[in-house]
Design a protein around this motif. Structure first.
Motif, PDB file in Angstrom:
ATOM      1  N   GLU A  97      41.513  45.084  65.585  1.00  0.00           N
ATOM      2  CA  GLU A  97      42.483  45.824  66.382  1.00  0.00           C
ATOM      3  C   GLU A  97      42.147  47.322  66.358  1.00  0.00           C
ATOM      4  OE1 GLU A  97      44.710  46.666  68.984  1.00  0.00           O
ATOM      5  OE2 GLU A  97      45.230  44.609  68.316  1.00  0.00           O
ATOM      6  N   ASP A 124      43.995  49.541  68.641  1.00  0.00           N
ATOM      7  CA  ASP A 124      45.147  50.247  69.192  1.00  0.00           C
ATOM      8  C   ASP A 124      46.014  50.755  68.034  1.00  0.00           C
ATOM      9  OD1 ASP A 124      47.654  50.985  70.267  1.00  0.00           O
ATOM     10  OD2 ASP A 124      47.443  49.571  71.930  1.00  0.00           O
ATOM     11  N   ARG A 159      48.744  52.465  67.887  1.00  0.00           N
ATOM     12  CA  ARG A 159      50.197  52.258  68.002  1.00  0.00           C
ATOM     13  C   ARG A 159      50.571  50.811  67.690  1.00  0.00           C
ATOM     14  NH1 ARG A 159      54.263  55.321  70.237  1.00  0.00           N
ATOM     15  NH2 ARG A 159      52.745  56.743  71.185  1.00  0.00           N
ATOM     16  N   LYS A 160      49.737  49.874  68.121  1.00  0.00           N
ATOM     17  CA  LYS A 160      50.012  48.468  67.840  1.00  0.00           C
ATOM     18  C   LYS A 160      49.935  48.196  66.338  1.00  0.00           C
ATOM     19  CE  LYS A 160      48.667  43.814  69.318  1.00  0.00           C
ATOM     20  NZ  LYS A 160      47.763  43.024  70.213  1.00  0.00           N
ATOM     21  N   ARG A 198      53.085  49.693  64.726  1.00  0.00           N
ATOM     22  CA  ARG A 198      54.285  48.871  64.937  1.00  0.00           C
ATOM     23  C   ARG A 198      54.301  47.672  63.992  1.00  0.00           C
ATOM     24  NH1 ARG A 198      54.113  48.913  71.582  1.00  0.00           N
ATOM     25  NH2 ARG A 198      55.245  50.897  71.899  1.00  0.00           N
ATOM     26  N   ASP A 247      57.967  53.921  66.926  1.00  0.00           N
ATOM     27  CA  ASP A 247      57.337  54.763  67.940  1.00  0.00           C
ATOM     28  C   ASP A 247      57.654  56.243  67.720  1.00  0.00           C
ATOM     29  OD1 ASP A 247      55.981  52.763  69.264  1.00  0.00           O
ATOM     30  OD2 ASP A 247      57.567  52.402  70.730  1.00  0.00           O
TER      31      ASP A 247
END
Length: 466
Positions: free
Chosen positions: A87, A89, A91-92, A95, A133
């Protein structure tokens, strides 16, 4: 988000003493003499990519907890050895971390992270899936500012000096770049020779060749091999190093006659040695490193007892330092005797002992450090560098070794933002312990202030010759 009395005693009178002690040392500069931050960060001084790459991906304290609950390192962005997909990303990843942040309740990682969030990034609401976020955006906004670049964090934390950990064959190019940059921050290397001392390392023979190329010494022979170490140590010292670092499976030492040591080296280098020979060679090299420290003044750190890369599947997929190094029982009294017979009474030698085996604090480590001039006790390390572990260390070790045979605190971290938080916790715990001694009339209050300052600042500088 955090109470400023955290870790102080619940008793009001004792808590008040702890508050005043902590206030007296809270703003002292930080000494970070043993850690694993990257010198490249300070050389290039580039912004960190994103919050996940800063706080999650490189920190095995964080990822190991998540893996224990079934999450995959690939989903957390941890690189694979084969370069396969993970991964990317940020932000992913963040989260996913936030959704599982409850798993860290009661752990030191939770303390370090919350302190970092509040004191470094100004966040005041708890991290949850709902605030994920907002957290990410705030931290990302900060990371774009120069004061949150590596050198900026160094200065924010009031770091006086930070030591990196560097292989014996490292060219130290990033340290050279730092020195040439004119930046005033002090970042020093530490000589870590494990790869050219441990025959179990996959590239041991190849690394001996690199050592020969770097030094011009014949590392095919015992005498040349030792000379190569001396030359590399001399180079590290010229770049600011004040210490060595030895992460051996055990604390075993040996003092073989020169001919036997040379024969053992030949056997090991030829690939004809068995596991017992490998262990004996590592044992001999600890004594050789102590001999060199007597000559060149480098402080020697020994931190044995880690059963590294416990999961072969995880090691094959992601490599070392991914949270699968597990403590094992460790003997010090018998294991260190050959080295101590030779050098234990050397008053100018400093050997700092670490442990992952708490059962030896009172039985072995404190009595050893409490009598041999060469020995000092390192602070709780890895699974014990927690509030409870720090307090147990003070309670068990102080009665035999006192305060002045210890070396203060070091953060042993790869996560740069956590350094301030870790030192904050250590200083609070020390003040809580000292406050109890004062309240119980076992230590005068004026002495407690002196000890607090020594533990936070003076002892690490003295032990590491910084």
């Amino acid at each position: 988000m955090l109470n400023d009395d955290r870790f102080f005693p619940a008793d009001a009178k004792t808590r008040e003493i702890a508050r005043h002690l902590f206030k007296s040392i809270r703003k002292l500069p930080l000494i970070s003499p043993h850690g694993h931050t990257e010198p490249r960060w300070f050389a290039e001084n580039l912004p960190f990519p994103d919050p996940a790459q800063l706080l999650i991906v490189p920190d095995h304290y964080v990822t190991r907890m998540l893996v224990s609950q079934g999450l995959e390192l690939t989903g957390l962005g941890v690189p694979r050895r084969d370069g396969g997909p993970v991964e990317t990303d940020g932000r992913k990843i963040w989260r996913l971390f936030a959704e599982n942040y409850y798993l860290f309740r009661g752990t030191p990682s939770r303390v370090w992270l919350d302190t970092t969030f509040q004191d470094l990034f100004g966040l005041t609401e708890p991290l949850t899936a709902l605030t994920a976020d907002a957290y990410y955006d705030r931290i990302a906004e900060c990371l774009a500012k120069p004061e949150f670049f590596p050198r900026g964090m160094f200065e924010q934390f009031n770091l006086e000096v930070i030591a990196t950990t560097d292989a014996a064959t490292d060219d130290l190019k990033w340290h050279k770049m730092i020195l040439k940059s004119g930046w005033k921050g002090r970042v020093v290397p530490t000589y870590r020779p494990d790869a050219v001392v441990d025959p179990d390392k996959a590239d041991f023979v190849a690394d001996l060749g690199k050592l020969a190329d770097l030094t011009g010494c014949d590392t095919g022979k015992w005498a040349g091999y030792l000379d190569a170490h001396r030359k590399r140590r001399e180079f590290f010292i010229s770049m600011g190093a004040t210490a060595t670092d030895h992460g051996h499976p055990s604390a075993l030492t040996a003092d073989l006659p020169a001919g036997e040591a040379a024969a053992l080296f030949d056997k090991v280098r030829a690939g004809k040695a068995d596991a017992a020979d490998h262990e004996l060679f590592r044992a001999q090299m600890l004594t050789e490193m102590a001999r060199m420290s007597v000559d060149d003044g480098l402080t020697m750190q020994i931190h044995p007892g880690s059963r590294r890369n416990h999961s072969p599947a995880m090691f094959a997929l992601h490599g070392p330092d991914k949270g699968f190094d597990i403590p094992g029982p460790t003997d010090y009294v018998s294991a260190l005797k050959p080295l101590l017979d030779k050098f234990g009474m050397e008053k100018d030698l400093r050997i700092i002992l670490f442990t992952l085996d708490e059962t030896v604090y009172g039985r072995e480590l404190a009595p050893l450090a409490g009598v041999y001039p060469a020995l000092r006790l390192g602070p709780p390390w890895w699974f014990f560098d927690s509030p409870e572990g720090m307090m147990r260390f003070r309670e068990i070790a102080t009665e035999t070794a006192g305060f002045y045979n210890t070396v203060g605190f070091n953060d042993d971290t790869r996560a740069l933002p956590s350094i301030g938080a870790r030192h904050d916790v250590a200083r609070r715990i020390d003040c809580a312990f000292l406050a109890r001694l004062v309240a119980e009339h076992r230590l005068r209050e004026d002495e407690a202030y002196e000890v607090a300052s020594d533990l936070a600042y003076n002892l690490p500088k003295l032990a590491y010759r910084l």
